[in-house]
Design a protein around this motif. Sequence first.
Motif, PDB file in Angstrom:
ATOM      1  N   VAL A  19      20.822  75.409  29.456  1.00 32.53           N
ATOM      2  CA  VAL A  19      21.500  76.581  30.913  1.00 32.53           C
ATOM      3  C   VAL A  19      20.305  77.123  31.130  1.00 32.53           C
ATOM      4  CG1 VAL A  19      23.077  77.635  32.544  1.00 32.53           C
ATOM      5  CG2 VAL A  19      23.887  75.661  30.528  1.00 32.53           C
ATOM      6  N   ARG A  20      19.925  77.979  30.125  1.00 32.37           N
ATOM      7  CA  ARG A  20      18.899  78.726  30.106  1.00 32.37           C
ATOM      8  C   ARG A  20      17.709  78.238  30.205  1.00 32.37           C
ATOM      9  NH1 ARG A  20      19.876  84.425  28.936  1.00 32.37           N
ATOM     10  NH2 ARG A  20      23.178  84.621  28.463  1.00 32.37           N
ATOM     11  N   GLY A  21      17.510  77.029  30.109  1.00 31.02           N
ATOM     12  CA  GLY A  21      16.138  76.470  30.001  1.00 31.02           C
ATOM     13  C   GLY A  21      15.981  75.954  31.654  1.00 31.02           C
ATOM     14  N   VAL A  22      17.115  75.952  32.784  1.00 27.99           N
ATOM     15  CA  VAL A  22      17.616  75.345  33.886  1.00 27.99           C
ATOM     16  C   VAL A  22      17.197  76.995  34.702  1.00 27.99           C
ATOM     17  CG1 VAL A  22      18.264  74.246  36.043  1.00 27.99           C
ATOM     18  CG2 VAL A  22      18.711  73.641  33.506  1.00 27.99           C
ATOM     19  N   LEU A  23      18.015  78.022  34.314  1.00 30.35           N
ATOM     20  CA  LEU A  23      17.777  79.412  35.027  1.00 30.35           C
ATOM     21  C   LEU A  23      17.680  80.602  33.967  1.00 30.35           C
ATOM     22  CD1 LEU A  23      21.814  78.201  36.536  1.00 30.35           C
ATOM     23  CD2 LEU A  23      19.397  78.066  37.546  1.00 30.35           C
ATOM     24  N   PRO A  24      16.445  80.084  33.714  1.00 29.26           N
ATOM     25  CA  PRO A  24      15.218  81.177  33.189  1.00 29.26           C
ATOM     26  C   PRO A  24      15.906  82.884  33.273  1.00 29.26           C
ATOM     27  CG  PRO A  24      13.701  80.517  33.852  1.00 29.26           C
ATOM     28  CD  PRO A  24      14.894  79.752  34.714  1.00 29.26           C
ATOM     29  N   SER A  25      15.954  83.247  34.484  1.00 28.82           N
ATOM     30  CA  SER A  25      16.088  84.523  34.513  1.00 28.82           C
ATOM     31  C   SER A  25      17.397  85.100  34.164  1.00 28.82           C
ATOM     32  CB  SER A  25      16.056  84.696  35.905  1.00 28.82           C
ATOM     33  OG  SER A  25      18.299  84.294  36.606  1.00 28.82           O
ATOM     34  N   LYS A  26      17.706  84.955  33.311  1.00 24.03           N
ATOM     35  CA  LYS A  26      19.180  85.510  33.190  1.00 24.03           C
ATOM     36  C   LYS A  26      18.824  86.442  31.565  1.00 24.03           C
ATOM     37  CE  LYS A  26      22.212  82.239  34.697  1.00 24.03           C
ATOM     38  NZ  LYS A  26      23.714  82.467  34.670  1.00 24.03           N
ATOM     39  N   GLY A  27      19.282  87.644  32.044  1.00 25.63           N
ATOM     40  CA  GLY A  27      19.584  88.561  30.525  1.00 25.63           C
ATOM     41  C   GLY A  27      20.134  88.377  29.540  1.00 25.63           C
ATOM     42  N   PHE A  28      20.485  89.220  28.578  1.00 24.48           N
ATOM     43  CA  PHE A  28      20.679  89.550  27.057  1.00 24.48           C
ATOM     44  C   PHE A  28      21.370  90.667  27.073  1.00 24.48           C
ATOM     45  CE2 PHE A  28      18.074  85.757  26.785  1.00 24.48           C
ATOM     46  CZ  PHE A  28      18.753  84.673  26.100  1.00 24.48           C
ATOM     47  N   SER A  29      21.180  91.732  27.999  1.00 24.20           N
ATOM     48  CA  SER A  29      22.212  92.578  28.209  1.00 24.20           C
ATOM     49  C   SER A  29      23.716  92.220  28.083  1.00 24.20           C
ATOM     50  CB  SER A  29      21.761  93.734  29.131  1.00 24.20           C
ATOM     51  OG  SER A  29      22.454  93.302  30.506  1.00 24.20           O
ATOM     52  N   LYS A  30      24.683  93.415  27.431  1.00 18.85           N
ATOM     53  CA  LYS A  30      25.911  92.620  28.479  1.00 18.85           C
ATOM     54  C   LYS A  30      26.509  92.699  29.105  1.00 18.85           C
ATOM     55  CE  LYS A  30      30.363  94.492  27.180  1.00 18.85           C
ATOM     56  NZ  LYS A  30      31.641  95.476  26.050  1.00 18.85           N
ATOM     57  N   GLU A  31      26.084  92.947  30.364  1.00 20.83           N
ATOM     58  CA  GLU A  31      26.757  93.175  31.566  1.00 20.83           C
ATOM     59  C   GLU A  31      26.452  91.251  31.935  1.00 20.83           C
ATOM     60  OE1 GLU A  31      25.046  95.488  34.695  1.00 20.83           O
ATOM     61  OE2 GLU A  31      25.880  93.925  36.185  1.00 20.83           O
ATOM     62  N   ASP A  32      24.505  91.043  32.212  1.00 21.14           N
ATOM     63  CA  ASP A  32      23.613  89.948  31.574  1.00 21.14           C
ATOM     64  C   ASP A  32      25.451  88.807  31.212  1.00 21.14           C
ATOM     65  OD1 ASP A  32      22.448  90.639  33.453  1.00 21.14           O
ATOM     66  OD2 ASP A  32      20.377  90.988  32.251  1.00 21.14           O
ATOM     67  N   ARG A  33      24.881  88.839  29.744  1.00 27.29           N
ATOM     68  CA  ARG A  33      25.696  88.039  29.389  1.00 27.29           C
ATOM     69  C   ARG A  33      26.830  87.464  29.806  1.00 27.29           C
ATOM     70  NH1 ARG A  33      24.029  86.460  24.151  1.00 27.29           N
ATOM     71  NH2 ARG A  33      22.055  88.167  23.108  1.00 27.29           N
ATOM     72  N   ASN A  34      27.884  89.099  30.305  1.00 27.04           N
ATOM     73  CA  ASN A  34      29.186  89.225  30.125  1.00 27.04           C
ATOM     74  C   ASN A  34      29.101  87.941  32.247  1.00 27.04           C
ATOM     75  OD1 ASN A  34      31.458  89.294  29.082  1.00 27.04           O
ATOM     76  ND2 ASN A  34      30.951  91.188  29.371  1.00 27.04           N
ATOM     77  N   ASN A  35      28.422  88.267  33.115  1.00 27.73           N
ATOM     78  CA  ASN A  35      28.066  87.231  34.303  1.00 27.73           C
ATOM     79  C   ASN A  35      27.641  85.869  34.471  1.00 27.73           C
ATOM     80  OD1 ASN A  35      28.524  89.513  35.541  1.00 27.73           O
ATOM     81  ND2 ASN A  35      26.379  90.005  36.456  1.00 27.73           N
TER      82      ASN A  35
END
Lengths: 250, 250
Positions: free
Chosen positions: B115-131
């Motif tokens: 999924v992160r390959g398709v949607l690479p914009s996601k970060g790794f902060s706690k908020e990013d991970r939760n979202n």
Amino acid sequence: MQHEMPLRSLVKAVTWQVAGVVLLGLSTAYLAGGSADPVAPVALLTLVAFVAYYVHERLWEQVRFGRASSQAQPRPFVLWFTGLPCSGKSTLAERFVAELRADGIQVEHLDGDAVRGVLPSKGFSKEDRNNHVRQMGFIASRLEANGVNVVASFVSPYRESRDFSRTLCNNFFEIWISTPVEECERRDVKGMYKKARAGEMANFTGIDDPYEAPEKAEVVMDTTHRSIEDCLSEVRQYLRERGYTVSAAK
Amino acid sequence: MQHEMPLRSLVKAVTWQVAGVVLLGLSTAYLAGGSADPVAPVALLTLVAFVAYYVHERLWEQVRFGRASSQAQPRPFVLWFTGLPCSGKSTLAERFVAELRADGIQVEHLDGDAVRGVLPSKGFSKEDRNNHVRQMGFIASRLEANGVNVVASFVSPYRESRDFSRTLCNNFFEIWISTPVEECERRDVKGMYKKARAGEMANFTGIDDPYEAPEKAEVVMDTTHRSIEDCLSEVRQYLRERGYTVSAAK
């Protein structure tokens, strides 16, 4: 829906005929023993035929041969409504989804407001909006890949993320609801334009946020002077021309 | 797969019997005209019966009554693998998905890396991970709602967003791959632990980012001294106990 192909019916007719000959032979042989009651042979033959038919059916129920699983639609589609707030996207999408479901067609409705209700953490900056639309395109593509039709209704103001969603899907049809901002603002169903004008709502598409009109939308419709039914019939017509079976005008 | 209920077979037997009586009557009346050829009546009756059976089948093909669409599974499930990087989540999930597909069971695999390959914009902060995990839970729920089974494999380190995903789904089974960090680091398939230890990779779960262990996972398995097959058989067993038909051990 699942269908039985004519060949299956033919082969069943053959096995039934064979079973019939055998049973008729056995029954006749049994009756040859003789019976005084003239009704008995008829009753026996009727009962044997009835039970035989039932058993024949139950046995065939175990056999896959000649069965064709056929969906009502040739292949799933993603119908993507884009346009300004209050342009008519959600209304048309909702009505169309209800129609499809009434016809027994499986469809998922992804609607901007509904999704933001479940996942409220999404913002309204350009990056947030693009990410949001990309994610919705991803969901649509996974549903489509699993045979589920999708009707999406999102403002989706940026070409980039709309086009990205298109690339993820196989049968992506963009319906641009091109109702001009003046008409949308006149409708202002939820009083959002008013708030945006009053500065109480920032990043409002059409007021202080841009809307990038599609360059290659499959259908473009300005809902200003058109009835909902008239707009829906255009959507239906578009899908019908692409081989989809959708209801005739209601 | 679609099934025909016994009642459908019974009703078909009745209509067949009625049709048979009518046709037998008509044929007998016709034959009463007389024929010198002793084979003709048998040939005629056989032909009439054969055609009648075929027509009877084709007419019933149009009728929905007594047909039950039944998926191989009682209801779709969402199997959610969570655990540290290199704990074995993706490997188990992939293998299990391949098994299900080999059995003709429709399933979507949502995997963290893919999924992160398709949607690479996601970060790794706690908020990013939760979202991110909430969004994946949302996708899973839409697939499940449309009859598609889901196997998800995400580190999904925070309880909050895992539990949120659970609330969105109907049959959510959390599989906690509890392999301890020492074993995961020993495996370090992609050299990520090494990078994280060297400080080249921040927010790495298990090293400088927390993993909140599930409190109510349906299945907990430490893959340290277990074969893949052994782990898979436990997953199969769990689903089987809940009424799902999954392959016997292979």
